[in-house]
Motif scaffolding. Structure first.
Motif, mmCIF file in Angstrom:
data_model
loop_
_atom_site.group_PDB
_atom_site.id
_atom_site.type_symbol
_atom_site.label_atom_id
_atom_site.label_comp_id
_atom_site.label_asym_id
_atom_site.label_seq_id
_atom_site.Cartn_x
_atom_site.Cartn_y
_atom_site.Cartn_z
ATOM 1 N N MET A 1 0.834 -1.180 0.000
ATOM 2 C CA MET A 1 0.000 0.000 0.000
ATOM 3 C C MET A 1 0.880 1.244 0.000
ATOM 4 O O MET A 1 1.864 1.308 0.720
ATOM 5 N N PHE A 2 0.542 2.221 -0.782
ATOM 6 C CA PHE A 2 1.297 3.465 -0.846
ATOM 7 C C PHE A 2 0.853 4.406 0.264
ATOM 8 O O PHE A 2 -0.319 4.478 0.592
ATOM 9 N N GLN A 3 1.831 5.145 0.828
ATOM 10 C CA GLN A 3 1.527 6.095 1.898
ATOM 11 C C GLN A 3 2.401 7.334 1.752
ATOM 12 O O GLN A 3 3.549 7.222 1.335
ATOM 13 N N PRO A 4 1.881 8.481 2.147
ATOM 14 C CA PRO A 4 2.741 9.662 2.190
ATOM 15 C C PRO A 4 3.608 9.621 3.445
ATOM 16 O O PRO A 4 3.343 8.866 4.383
ATOM 17 N N HIS A 5 4.646 10.424 3.447
ATOM 18 C CA HIS A 5 5.523 10.543 4.605
ATOM 19 C C HIS A 5 5.588 12.018 5.007
ATOM 20 O O HIS A 5 5.466 12.900 4.162
ATOM 21 N N ASN A 6 5.801 12.280 6.279
ATOM 22 C CA ASN A 6 5.880 13.637 6.774
ATOM 23 C C ASN A 6 7.339 13.980 7.046
ATOM 24 O O ASN A 6 7.993 13.339 7.882
ATOM 25 N N LEU A 7 7.847 14.995 6.349
ATOM 26 C CA LEU A 7 9.252 15.365 6.479
ATOM 27 C C LEU A 7 9.599 15.795 7.900
ATOM 28 O O LEU A 7 10.607 15.361 8.458
ATOM 29 N N LEU A 8 8.774 16.620 8.521
ATOM 30 C CA LEU A 8 9.088 17.093 9.874
ATOM 31 C C LEU A 8 9.108 15.947 10.882
ATOM 32 O O LEU A 8 9.961 15.902 11.774
ATOM 33 N N GLN A 9 8.192 14.989 10.752
ATOM 34 C CA GLN A 9 8.172 13.847 11.666
ATOM 35 C C GLN A 9 9.390 12.943 11.467
ATOM 36 O O GLN A 9 9.821 12.267 12.400
ATOM 37 N N ALA A 10 9.973 12.959 10.277
ATOM 38 C CA ALA A 10 11.158 12.135 10.020
ATOM 39 C C ALA A 10 12.322 12.533 10.931
ATOM 40 O O ALA A 10 13.171 11.700 11.258
ATOM 41 N N PHE A 11 12.350 13.786 11.365
ATOM 42 C CA PHE A 11 13.440 14.238 12.239
ATOM 43 C C PHE A 11 13.372 13.614 13.629
ATOM 44 O O PHE A 11 14.352 13.656 14.382
ATOM 45 N N ASP A 12 12.249 12.997 13.992
ATOM 46 C CA ASP A 12 12.154 12.295 15.273
ATOM 47 C C ASP A 12 13.149 11.135 15.342
ATOM 48 O O ASP A 12 13.559 10.738 16.423
ATOM 49 N N ARG A 13 13.534 10.583 14.186
ATOM 50 C CA ARG A 13 14.492 9.470 14.135
ATOM 51 C C ARG A 13 15.923 9.915 14.393
ATOM 52 O O ARG A 13 16.794 9.099 14.677
ATOM 53 N N VAL A 14 16.189 11.214 14.263
ATOM 54 C CA VAL A 14 17.554 11.720 14.382
ATOM 55 C C VAL A 14 17.816 12.083 15.838
ATOM 56 O O VAL A 14 17.219 13.014 16.371
ATOM 57 N N THR A 15 18.715 11.348 16.476
ATOM 58 C CA THR A 15 18.989 11.567 17.900
ATOM 59 C C THR A 15 20.352 12.204 18.154
ATOM 60 O O THR A 15 20.594 12.678 19.257
ATOM 61 N N ASP A 16 21.224 12.194 17.156
ATOM 62 C CA ASP A 16 22.568 12.754 17.316
ATOM 63 C C ASP A 16 22.860 13.724 16.180
ATOM 64 O O ASP A 16 22.438 13.493 15.037
ATOM 65 N N TYR A 17 23.605 14.771 16.479
ATOM 66 C CA TYR A 17 24.037 15.688 15.438
ATOM 67 C C TYR A 17 24.976 14.966 14.467
ATOM 68 O O TYR A 17 25.727 14.079 14.865
ATOM 69 N N TRP A 18 24.911 15.361 13.206
ATOM 70 C CA TRP A 18 25.785 14.850 12.145
ATOM 71 C C TRP A 18 25.584 13.365 11.883
ATOM 72 O O TRP A 18 26.496 12.691 11.419
ATOM 73 N N SER A 19 24.417 12.830 12.212
ATOM 74 C CA SER A 19 24.110 11.411 11.978
ATOM 75 C C SER A 19 22.883 11.295 11.082
ATOM 76 O O SER A 19 21.763 11.093 11.560
ATOM 77 N N PRO A 20 23.077 11.442 9.768
ATOM 78 C CA PRO A 20 21.939 11.412 8.839
ATOM 79 C C PRO A 20 21.187 10.087 8.907
ATOM 80 O O PRO A 20 21.770 9.033 9.175
ATOM 81 N N LYS A 21 19.889 10.165 8.629
ATOM 82 C CA LYS A 21 19.034 8.973 8.542
ATOM 83 C C LYS A 21 18.361 8.967 7.177
ATOM 84 O O LYS A 21 17.800 9.975 6.741
ATOM 85 N N VAL A 22 18.418 7.833 6.508
ATOM 86 C CA VAL A 22 17.773 7.685 5.207
ATOM 87 C C VAL A 22 16.271 7.585 5.426
ATOM 88 O O VAL A 22 15.806 6.762 6.220
ATOM 89 N N ILE A 23 15.517 8.440 4.727
ATOM 90 C CA ILE A 23 14.056 8.434 4.872
ATOM 91 C C ILE A 23 13.339 8.071 3.575
ATOM 92 O O ILE A 23 12.135 7.885 3.571
ATOM 93 N N GLY A 24 14.083 7.958 2.487
ATOM 94 C CA GLY A 24 13.455 7.614 1.220
ATOM 95 C C GLY A 24 14.480 7.452 0.122
ATOM 96 O O GLY A 24 15.672 7.675 0.309
ATOM 97 N N ARG A 25 13.960 7.045 -1.023
ATOM 98 C CA ARG A 25 14.825 6.795 -2.178
ATOM 99 C C ARG A 25 14.074 7.206 -3.440
ATOM 100 O O ARG A 25 12.881 6.924 -3.571
ATOM 101 N N VAL A 26 14.767 7.846 -4.358
ATOM 102 C CA VAL A 26 14.238 8.150 -5.684
ATOM 103 C C VAL A 26 15.291 7.643 -6.668
ATOM 104 O O VAL A 26 16.375 8.232 -6.777
ATOM 105 N N ASN A 27 14.994 6.549 -7.336
ATOM 106 C CA ASN A 27 15.960 5.887 -8.217
ATOM 107 C C ASN A 27 17.230 5.604 -7.426
ATOM 108 O O ASN A 27 17.170 4.953 -6.405
ATOM 109 N N ASP A 28 18.385 6.122 -7.835
ATOM 110 C CA ASP A 28 19.617 5.836 -7.082
ATOM 111 C C ASP A 28 19.976 6.966 -6.117
ATOM 112 O O ASP A 28 21.069 7.004 -5.576
#
Length: 121
Positions: A1-28
């Motif tokens: 099932m397809f779902q939208p994602h919320n960009l601001l809520q994605a930052f809840d996954r980030v707990t440390d500075y300078w530690s990027p988290k992958v939230i999506g992919r578009v091709n490569d």
């Protein structure tokens, strides 16, 4: 099932500075979110461009010949092979768009360097 994602809520996954988290992919291309404060390290990505989009706060990208200032809603693409150093005096939220092959700090290895596995977790 397809779902939208919320960009601001994605930052809840980030707990440390300078530690990027992958939230999506578009091709490569990977979409990543990160929280910044302080500076990272001077580095380059020899084969990949890197887009910085400021969601909240402000930052600068130091280049060898220029300093790029970014505020909320601004974006800048660092061209491949250009040495740069991201800096945020206060907490800044960014989204990065870059090829999956992009190493976090290029060939520079520091305690802040994160592997792709860490960014996917």
């Amino acid at each position: 099932m397809f779902q939208p994602h919320n960009l601001l809520q994605a930052f809840d996954r980030v707990t440390d500075y300078w530690s990027p988290k992958v939230i999506g992919r578009v091709n490569d291309q990977l979409l990543k979110v990160a929280k910044l404060k302080g500076h990272l390290v001077w580095h380059a990505h020899d084969d990949e461009d890197e887009l910085f989009y400021v969601v909240k706060g402000q930052m600068r990208i130091e280049l060898e010949q220029q300093i790029i200032h970014l505020g909320e809603g601004d974006f800048f693409t660092v061209p491949r092979g250009i040495r740069h150093n991201p800096v945020a005096e206060e907490e800044c939220w960014i989204m990065l768009i870059e090829p999956a092959s992009t190493k976090h700090t290029g060939d520079e290895i520091t305690p802040q360097t994160r592997s792709l596995d860490e960014q996917l977790s």
